[in-house]
Design a protein around this motif. Structure first.
Motif, PDB file in Angstrom:
ATOM      1  N   LYS A  45       0.818  -1.217   0.000  1.00  8.99           N
ATOM      2  CA  LYS A  45       0.000   0.000   0.000  1.00  8.99           C
ATOM      3  C   LYS A  45       0.851   1.267   0.000  1.00  8.99           C
ATOM      4  O   LYS A  45       0.337   2.369  -0.200  1.00  8.99           O
ATOM      5  CB  LYS A  45      -0.940   0.013   1.214  1.00  8.99           C
ATOM      6  CG  LYS A  45      -2.212  -0.792   1.011  1.00  8.99           C
ATOM      7  CD  LYS A  45      -3.170  -0.582   2.167  1.00  8.99           C
ATOM      8  CE  LYS A  45      -4.538  -1.156   1.828  1.00  8.99           C
ATOM      9  NZ  LYS A  45      -5.255  -0.358   0.829  1.00  8.99           N
ATOM     10  N   ASN A  69      -8.743   0.254   3.510  1.00  7.78           N
ATOM     11  CA  ASN A  69      -8.966   1.629   3.054  1.00  7.78           C
ATOM     12  C   ASN A  69      -7.748   2.182   2.334  1.00  7.78           C
ATOM     13  O   ASN A  69      -6.667   1.589   2.357  1.00  7.78           O
ATOM     14  CB  ASN A  69      -9.321   2.524   4.252  1.00  7.78           C
ATOM     15  CG  ASN A  69     -10.689   2.194   4.824  1.00  7.78           C
ATOM     16  OD1 ASN A  69     -11.701   2.351   4.162  1.00  7.78           O
ATOM     17  ND2 ASN A  69     -10.714   1.710   6.064  1.00  7.78           N
ATOM     18  N   ASP A  70      -7.945   3.314   1.680  1.00  5.18           N
ATOM     19  CA  ASP A  70      -6.848   3.946   0.947  1.00  5.18           C
ATOM     20  C   ASP A  70      -5.729   4.353   1.898  1.00  5.18           C
ATOM     21  O   ASP A  70      -5.957   4.612   3.086  1.00  5.18           O
ATOM     22  CB  ASP A  70      -7.347   5.188   0.203  1.00  5.18           C
ATOM     23  CG  ASP A  70      -8.329   4.835  -0.907  1.00  5.18           C
ATOM     24  OD1 ASP A  70      -8.277   3.681  -1.386  1.00  5.18           O
ATOM     25  OD2 ASP A  70      -9.141   5.697  -1.281  1.00  5.18           O
ATOM     26  N   LYS A  71      -4.548   4.451   1.350  1.00  5.65           N
ATOM     27  CA  LYS A  71      -3.377   4.836   2.142  1.00  5.65           C
ATOM     28  C   LYS A  71      -3.551   6.242   2.709  1.00  5.65           C
ATOM     29  O   LYS A  71      -4.036   7.148   2.029  1.00  5.65           O
ATOM     30  CB  LYS A  71      -2.121   4.794   1.273  1.00  5.65           C
ATOM     31  CG  LYS A  71      -0.840   5.198   2.005  1.00  5.65           C
ATOM     32  CD  LYS A  71       0.359   5.153   1.073  1.00  5.65           C
ATOM     33  CE  LYS A  71       1.643   5.521   1.821  1.00  5.65           C
ATOM     34  NZ  LYS A  71       1.675   6.945   2.201  1.00  5.65           N
ATOM     35  N   ASN A  73      -1.763   9.484   3.689  1.00  9.41           N
ATOM     36  CA  ASN A  73      -0.494  10.136   3.379  1.00  9.41           C
ATOM     37  C   ASN A  73       0.137  10.741   4.632  1.00  9.41           C
ATOM     38  O   ASN A  73      -0.562  11.219   5.526  1.00  9.41           O
ATOM     39  CB  ASN A  73      -0.708  11.232   2.330  1.00  9.41           C
ATOM     40  CG  ASN A  73      -1.143  10.665   0.991  1.00  9.41           C
ATOM     41  OD1 ASN A  73      -0.670   9.597   0.581  1.00  9.41           O
ATOM     42  ND2 ASN A  73      -2.029  11.354   0.306  1.00  9.41           N
ATOM     43  N   GLN A  88      -6.457   6.966  11.614  1.00  4.88           N
ATOM     44  CA  GLN A  88      -7.459   7.061  10.546  1.00  4.88           C
ATOM     45  C   GLN A  88      -8.483   8.145  10.849  1.00  4.88           C
ATOM     46  O   GLN A  88      -8.932   8.861   9.949  1.00  4.88           O
ATOM     47  CB  GLN A  88      -8.150   5.713  10.352  1.00  4.88           C
ATOM     48  CG  GLN A  88      -7.219   4.666   9.768  1.00  4.88           C
ATOM     49  CD  GLN A  88      -7.975   3.617   9.010  1.00  4.88           C
ATOM     50  OE1 GLN A  88      -8.214   3.755   7.816  1.00  4.88           O
ATOM     51  NE2 GLN A  88      -8.364   2.581   9.713  1.00  4.88           N
TER      52      GLN A  88
END
Length: 401
Positions: A45, A69-71, A73, A88
């Motif tokens: 990921k 879930n999306d990474k 940043n 998160q």
């Protein structure tokens, strides 16, 4: 002859040993992957080794959430400040409120989990509902809900209504009114200008075409629509405010083109105004008139439809040329009143309902709301206020005072 034979058997045994090594290696790799599979997935990921270590310290459910879930940043940057590892949630809340510093985001989320989360779960608020509420809820709102012991079954019919004020939830419930009526009558009684303004609200999303803006509803002083354009239309000689939002501009151009086919020529006298420009006008009127009169003639700064980029003051070529003195007396005015809704515009302050709007008759001031809303208002002979009272607010709000 014997030496080659021994060599053959030696080679065979050596080959067999190599064959045996393969399953051992496979088993070792399998065991390694079993214990490190999560780390491998996180690496795929794009998480760094440090970030992987941060995530792997969390409980299983949180780790699973990172995998699904999306990474996030710059995950490491959250550890520059003391926090309770709600990574998160920090990222989610910062995305909702990008103007906040990391310190403020951490303070909000950590306090939420320390003080309110468990109690809210006991009151049957799901994580999804709480995430939705975080779009506008202050910590004081969650404190109010938990102290009042308002469970989700009691409040759910109000939570999806645009403009819901969480600290008014008990009043909504006690009123036993239908949810929309309860929210509007209790939190926003001054939509009808005959009622006293007892609060001031900051409009959260003024880009909405259905935004109502008047005394009691304000937009930020630095709000500037991001799609302002100059319509291809006639302007009065003294017009210095020539821009409108793109959709409103295109609709007005079309309306002017259709009017010209009937030899009626519309013109703009004033369109978008900044907060400061509105303040200058407001101050000028208050020097000329008493406060009650001035407030009925000009919007207070931050409460003008001109700042939305959706309000426009119209005139006509016939007024510019001196054929008529007032736009409200012209054939152009009569045509616009009859046809504006076909282009998404309404006469914002009609003479028949100035008590509702709080503004005296302004036959020159038209407001873009889009064709669907404009047709409803026209067909019912309503004001925008009456539309809102039937259909709800177009923009969410926060109490400022």
């Amino acid at each position: 002859m014997k030496t080659p034979k021994r060599s053959y058997y030696n080679q065979k045994r050596s080959f067999s040993k190599r064959i045996l090594i393969i399953p051992i290696v496979v088993i070792c790799l399998t065991v390694l992957m079993f214990f490190q599979w999560t780390r491998i997935q996180l690496a795929f990921k794009g998480y760094s080794l440090t970030e992987q270590n941060m995530i792997l310290k969390l409980d299983d459910e949180e780790i699973k959430s990172f995998l699904n879930n999306d990474k996030i940043n710059s995950l490491e940057s959250w550890n520059e400040l003391e926090n309770e590892n709600h990574y998160q949630e920090y990222a989610y809340y910062q995305k909702l409120h990008s103007q906040l510093s990391k310190k403020d985001v951490i303070a909000y989320i950590d306090t939420f989990y320390q003080k309110y989360y468990d109690k809210l779960k006991e009151l049957n608020y799901s994580d999804d509902v709480l995430c939705q509420m975080m779009k506008k809820a202050q910590l004081s709102d969650f404190e109010y809900i938990t102290k009042q012991n308002l469970n989700y079954q009691q409040t759910k019919s109000y939570l999806d209504i645009t403009g819901v004020i969480y600290t008014d939830l008990k009043a909504y419930i006690d009123s036993q009114k239908q949810p929309l009526e309860a929210v509007l009558s209790i939190s926003y009684p001054f939509i009808n200008s005959q009622n006293k303004v007892n609060r001031t609200y900051q409009i959260i999303n003024p880009d909405s075409l259905a935004t109502i803006i008047k005394k009691g509803f304000q937009i930020a002083s630095d709000y500037i629509p991001n799609d302002l354009v100059t319509p291809n239309i006639i302007f009065s000689q003294d017009c210095t405010n020539r821009q409108l939002r793109k959709e409103a501009s295109e609709a007005l151009e079309l309306m002017a083109q259709d009017a010209s086919k009937e030899n009626l020529h519309l013109a703009i006298k004033s369109a978008y105004r900044s907060y400061q420009e509105q303040k200058d006008i407001y101050d000028e009127y208050h020097q000329k008139y008493d406060q009650v009169t001035a407030d009925s003639l000009v919007a207070i700064p931050g409460s003008s439809e001109h700042q939305l980029g959706l309000g426009v003051d119209l005139t006509s070529q016939s007024v510019i040329d001196g054929e008529w003195r007032f736009f409200g007396d012209t054939p152009e005015y009569k045509w616009v009143v009859a046809n504006a809704h076909r282009y998404g515009y309404i006469l914002r302050y009609p003479s028949h309902n100035s008590k509702m709007t709080g503004t005296t008759n302004e036959p020159w001031h038209f407001r873009y709301v889009g064709k669907e809303i404009a047709k409803i208002i026209h067909d019912n002979n309503w004001t925008l206020e009456e539309y809102v009272l039937h259909y709800g607010l177009g923009s969410d709000c926060l109490i400022t005072k």
